[in-house]
Design a protein around this motif. Structure first.
Motif, mmCIF file in Angstrom:
data_model
loop_
_atom_site.group_PDB
_atom_site.id
_atom_site.type_symbol
_atom_site.label_atom_id
_atom_site.label_comp_id
_atom_site.label_asym_id
_atom_site.label_seq_id
_atom_site.Cartn_x
_atom_site.Cartn_y
_atom_site.Cartn_z
ATOM 1 N N THR A 229 0.821 -1.215 0.000
ATOM 2 C CA THR A 229 0.000 0.000 0.000
ATOM 3 C C THR A 229 0.855 1.265 0.000
ATOM 4 O O THR A 229 1.799 1.370 0.791
ATOM 5 N N PHE A 230 0.503 2.215 -0.856
ATOM 6 C CA PHE A 230 1.143 3.529 -0.779
ATOM 7 C C PHE A 230 0.074 4.621 -0.790
ATOM 8 O O PHE A 230 -0.971 4.491 -1.416
ATOM 9 N N ILE A 231 0.355 5.680 -0.012
ATOM 10 C CA ILE A 231 -0.554 6.827 0.060
ATOM 11 C C ILE A 231 0.046 7.949 -0.773
ATOM 12 O O ILE A 231 1.233 8.256 -0.641
ATOM 13 N N THR A 232 -0.768 8.550 -1.635
ATOM 14 C CA THR A 232 -0.258 9.597 -2.521
ATOM 15 C C THR A 232 -1.228 10.771 -2.558
ATOM 16 O O THR A 232 -2.367 10.657 -2.136
ATOM 17 N N ASP A 270 -6.389 5.064 9.350
ATOM 18 C CA ASP A 270 -6.622 3.655 9.702
ATOM 19 C C ASP A 270 -5.868 2.713 8.766
ATOM 20 O O ASP A 270 -5.262 1.733 9.203
ATOM 21 N N ILE A 271 -5.916 3.033 7.466
ATOM 22 C CA ILE A 271 -5.225 2.201 6.472
ATOM 23 C C ILE A 271 -3.721 2.209 6.738
ATOM 24 O O ILE A 271 -3.061 1.164 6.677
ATOM 25 N N ALA A 272 -3.189 3.396 7.033
ATOM 26 C CA ALA A 272 -1.744 3.526 7.285
ATOM 27 C C ALA A 272 -1.322 2.584 8.407
ATOM 28 O O ALA A 272 -0.289 1.909 8.320
ATOM 29 N N LYS A 273 -2.142 2.520 9.455
ATOM 30 C CA LYS A 273 -1.824 1.663 10.598
ATOM 31 C C LYS A 273 -1.931 0.190 10.201
ATOM 32 O O LYS A 273 -1.028 -0.595 10.408
ATOM 33 N N LYS A 274 -3.073 -0.136 9.603
ATOM 34 C CA LYS A 274 -3.365 -1.540 9.282
ATOM 35 C C LYS A 274 -2.373 -2.113 8.268
ATOM 36 O O LYS A 274 -1.921 -3.247 8.411
ATOM 37 N N ASP A 275 -2.053 -1.331 7.240
ATOM 38 C CA ASP A 275 -1.205 -1.852 6.160
ATOM 39 C C ASP A 275 0.282 -1.518 6.348
ATOM 40 O O ASP A 275 1.067 -1.662 5.421
ATOM 41 N N LYS A 276 0.641 -1.051 7.526
ATOM 42 C CA LYS A 276 2.063 -0.741 7.819
ATOM 43 C C LYS A 276 2.676 0.192 6.774
ATOM 44 O O LYS A 276 3.779 -0.041 6.279
ATOM 45 N N VAL A 277 1.938 1.240 6.453
ATOM 46 C CA VAL A 277 2.432 2.239 5.499
ATOM 47 C C VAL A 277 3.505 3.086 6.186
ATOM 48 O O VAL A 277 3.349 3.454 7.346
ATOM 49 N N SER A 278 4.608 3.357 5.473
ATOM 50 C CA SER A 278 5.702 4.118 6.088
ATOM 51 C C SER A 278 5.730 5.566 5.626
ATOM 52 O O SER A 278 6.264 6.436 6.296
ATOM 53 N N THR A 279 5.165 5.828 4.460
ATOM 54 C CA THR A 279 5.427 7.086 3.756
ATOM 55 C C THR A 279 4.143 7.664 3.177
ATOM 56 O O THR A 279 3.311 6.918 2.662
ATOM 57 N N VAL A 280 4.005 8.985 3.274
ATOM 58 C CA VAL A 280 2.950 9.673 2.522
ATOM 59 C C VAL A 280 3.649 10.418 1.384
ATOM 60 O O VAL A 280 4.541 11.231 1.619
ATOM 61 N N PHE A 281 3.257 10.120 0.162
ATOM 62 C CA PHE A 281 3.887 10.776 -0.987
ATOM 63 C C PHE A 281 3.200 12.092 -1.323
ATOM 64 O O PHE A 281 1.975 12.196 -1.272
#
Ligand code: ZN
Length: 338
Positions: A229-232, A270-281
């Motif tokens: 998962t990545f957040i952008t 919530d997604i960041a926590k659940k999917d172990k996201v490290s970075t917001v792009f």
């Protein structure tokens, strides 16, 4: 009168000039085939709507074309408005290369310019509808409307344009789709300027090869990662996510100007926590405010993922291939590639 009507009137009043110029061009080359009437430069005058189209025209056209880009470097291309002079000059182009659905005002002006060799990149590959989330298996939870496997989330799509409602225009961020477009552009240049067809063919093949190598680098580099998962910032990477089996979570929709709802922000946390996201792009041309706030609130780092809608001094690379390689490096780091 609505804003939409005002916007449509501007090109309409300027079009008289464009049509007149179009007629001059037509009479000058009356009786010829599809071959364009090359202007005073002796080169094929190509007008590209924004950077990803410019890059194709330059790579494939090489020394036989003179490329003018409507979206100047550093300008965010979505919702670009053209100056009357630009609209007038459109009619003089030998070839217009654009991507319908990302810049509505540009689409209108191009439709009215009446240039015979007008190439819409959206017709050269298959477009899909993407929401802010791409790649998720939604396991029947609160996300409702699913159409043909793609999400149509209410409330945080933010895009009101596209060739069809909700169609994602960001095809160039998938090297495979971009190569399909490159082949179509190559064929269009061959038709517009048959005298140099062999060179256009050779350049197209070379570009398709480069894009194939890039695709291999992405597929290999993103094969084994800690998270998918990545957040952008704006949802530009839907096709890229699908190609490499990743999950894109966009803060805003297809259009970077749209604002995320508080509910969407909560969902991302919530997604960041659940999917172990490290970075917001975040990206170079649009605002990074929401991305930085979200990262701060969730204790994540930020990095650049460049949607390549324009190249500036701040871009991490001088051209499409270089910036895509920077994107790959950033994704590998953020996803924990092994
Ligand atoms: Zn975009």
């Amino acid at each position: 009168m609505s804003v939409m009507n005002v916007r449509r009137l501007i090109p309409a009043t300027a079009v008289t000039g464009a049509v007149a110029l179009g007629l001059v061009t037509l009479s000058a080359c009356a009786g010829t085939s599809d071959a364009a009437d090359k202007g005073s430069s002796g080169k094929l005058d190509v007008v590209a709507s924004f950077y990803p189209m410019q890059y194709l025209a330059e790579q494939i056209g090489g020394g036989h074309v003179s490329v003018d880009t409507l979206t100047k470097p550093g300008v965010e291309p979505h919702d670009l408005e053209l100056k009357p002079r630009q609209i007038g000059e459109l009619g003089e182009a030998d070839v217009i290369l654009y991507l319908k659905g990302i810049q509505p005002a540009v689409d209108d002006a191009i439709a009215q310019a009446g240039v015979k060799n007008t190439v819409d990149a959206a017709t050269l590959t298959k477009l899909e509808a993407h929401g802010t989330e791409v790649g998720h298996e939604h396991e029947g939870e609160e996300h409702g409307a699913e159409e043909a496997g793609h999400e149509a989330h209410e409330g945080h799509e933010g895009h009101d344009h596209g060739t069809e409602a909700g169609t994602d225009p960001h095809i160039w961020l998938d090297p495979v789709k971009y190569a399909e477009v490159a082949k179509g552009v190559g064929a269009a240049l061959e038709k517009a300027d048959p005298a140099h067809a062999a060179d256009y063919k050779k350049n197209t093949d070379a570009l398709v090869k480069k894009l194939g190598d890039l695709n291999t680098q992405f597929a290999t580099g993103l094969k084994n990662t800690t998270t998918r998962t990545f957040i952008t910032t704006h949802s530009a990477f839907g096709y890229l996510a699908e190609r490499y089996g990743l999950e894109q979570e966009g803060i805003t929709g297809i259009d970077p100007e749209s604002e995320p709802s508080p509910a969407r922000i909560k969902e991302l946390q919530d997604i960041a926590k659940k999917d172990k996201v490290s970075t917001v792009f975040f990206e170079t041309l649009a605002s990074d405010k929401t991305a930085k706030t979200l990262a701060g609130d969730t204790g994540l780092t930020t990095d650049v993922l460049d949607p390549l809608e324009g190249i500036t001094d701040k871009s991490k690379g001088d051209d499409y291939i270089e910036v895509m390689q920077s994107n790959l490096a950033a994704l590998k780091k953020a996803l924990g590639a092994k």
